[in-house]
Design an enzyme around this catalytic site. Structure first.
Site, short mmCIF file in Angstrom:
data_model
loop_
_atom_site.label_atom_id
_atom_site.label_comp_id
_atom_site.label_asym_id
_atom_site.label_seq_id
_atom_site.Cartn_x
_atom_site.Cartn_y
_atom_site.Cartn_z
N TYR A 140 -78.92 25.02 -47.71
CA TYR A 140 -77.98 23.99 -47.60
C TYR A 140 -78.24 22.64 -48.57
O TYR A 140 -77.35 22.32 -49.21
CB TYR A 140 -77.89 23.31 -46.31
CG TYR A 140 -77.00 22.18 -45.94
CD1 TYR A 140 -75.55 22.60 -45.79
CD2 TYR A 140 -77.53 20.76 -46.00
CE1 TYR A 140 -74.69 21.58 -45.49
CE2 TYR A 140 -76.61 19.70 -45.69
CZ TYR A 140 -74.70 20.30 -45.52
OH TYR A 140 -74.16 19.42 -45.35
N LYS A 144 -75.80 21.67 -51.75
CA LYS A 144 -75.35 20.41 -52.00
C LYS A 144 -75.72 19.60 -53.21
O LYS A 144 -75.14 18.89 -53.91
CB LYS A 144 -75.51 19.47 -50.78
CG LYS A 144 -74.88 20.11 -49.46
CD LYS A 144 -73.33 19.80 -49.58
CE LYS A 144 -72.79 19.91 -48.32
NZ LYS A 144 -71.25 20.07 -48.35
#
Length: 234
Positions: A140, A144
């Site tokens: 993740y 991002k």
């Protein structure tokens, strides 16, 4: 003047709050959704951002409904949290495919009309996890963080045509994703935040609305943490 606004992943959480903020300003708002249908008062278009054909179809539907997209908020994303040694190739690839490549696919579809019109706002919803990292979220965080480099490259490419590209990095926010956490864990996380609490989705939405406004016409390539001070120094 009412603008054509597209919010991906806009059926709940931060995306829904962002969509409602633009709608409150009188903009023509469409949201994409995959599993949770949006409220009846918002124009919803089903879309899986991991499918190039699906993205192309969805953007065409939005343009047919509201005209060329003038404001894009790329918010759609997933989490597959695991420690690295328990994370599969598929866990890593699926997260990057949805969170980073999904944003690429949508931008590629809406950019031609923006470039032709010589105006537009592109806002990526990243995360402070992409700035400072987090245990069990390496996939993740990578997705991002990738949005930051992607956005800043586009800021260079699109700036000469009057299009701004910025990144909002929310911190711990009161959404369905955090609702599954035990209260004790939430309290521990809030204790590491200077403001000692989670954000509301509406607080994130207000910053997105400003970044996409005419008043932010000289703001591009920026990464704005909205996290109560949790990522200071990153």
């Amino acid at each position: 003047m009412s603008r054509s606004v597209l919010v991906t992943g806009g059926s709940r959480g931060i995306g829904l709050a962002v969509a409602r903020a633009f709608a409150a300003d009188g903009d023509k708002v469409a949201v994409t959704y995959r599993t949770s249908e949006p409220p009846a008062d918002l124009a919803g278009v089903s879309c899986d951002v991991t499918s190039p054909a699906d993205v192309e179809r969805a953007v065409a539907e939005v343009q047919s409904l509201h005209g060329p997209v003038e404001v894009l908020v790329a918010n759609a994303g997933i989490t597959r949290d695991k420690l690295l040694l328990r994370m599969s190739e598929e866990d890593f690839e699926a997260t990057l495919d949805a969170n980073l490549k999904g944003a690429f696919r949508v931008v590629r579809q809406v950019a031609p009309a923006m470039l032709k019109a010589r105006r537009g706002r592109i806002v990526f919803i990243s995360s402070t996890v992409g700035l400072r990292g987090e245990q069990g979220q390496s996939n993740y965080a990578a997705s991002k963080a990738g949005l930051v480099g992607f956005a800043r490259s586009l800021a260079w490419e699109f700036g000469k045509r009057g299009i701004t590209v910025n990144v909002i990095a929310p911190g711990l926010t009161d959404t369905a994703m955090t609702a599954v956490l035990p209260e004790k864990r939430i309290a521990e996380m809030c204790a590491t935040i200077p403001l000692q609490r989670m954000a509301s989705p509406e607080e994130i939405a207000e910053v997105v609305r400003f970044v996409a406004s005419p008043q932010a016409s000289y703001l591009t390539g920026a990464v704005i943490p909205v996290d109560g001070g949790a990522s200071m120094g990153h």
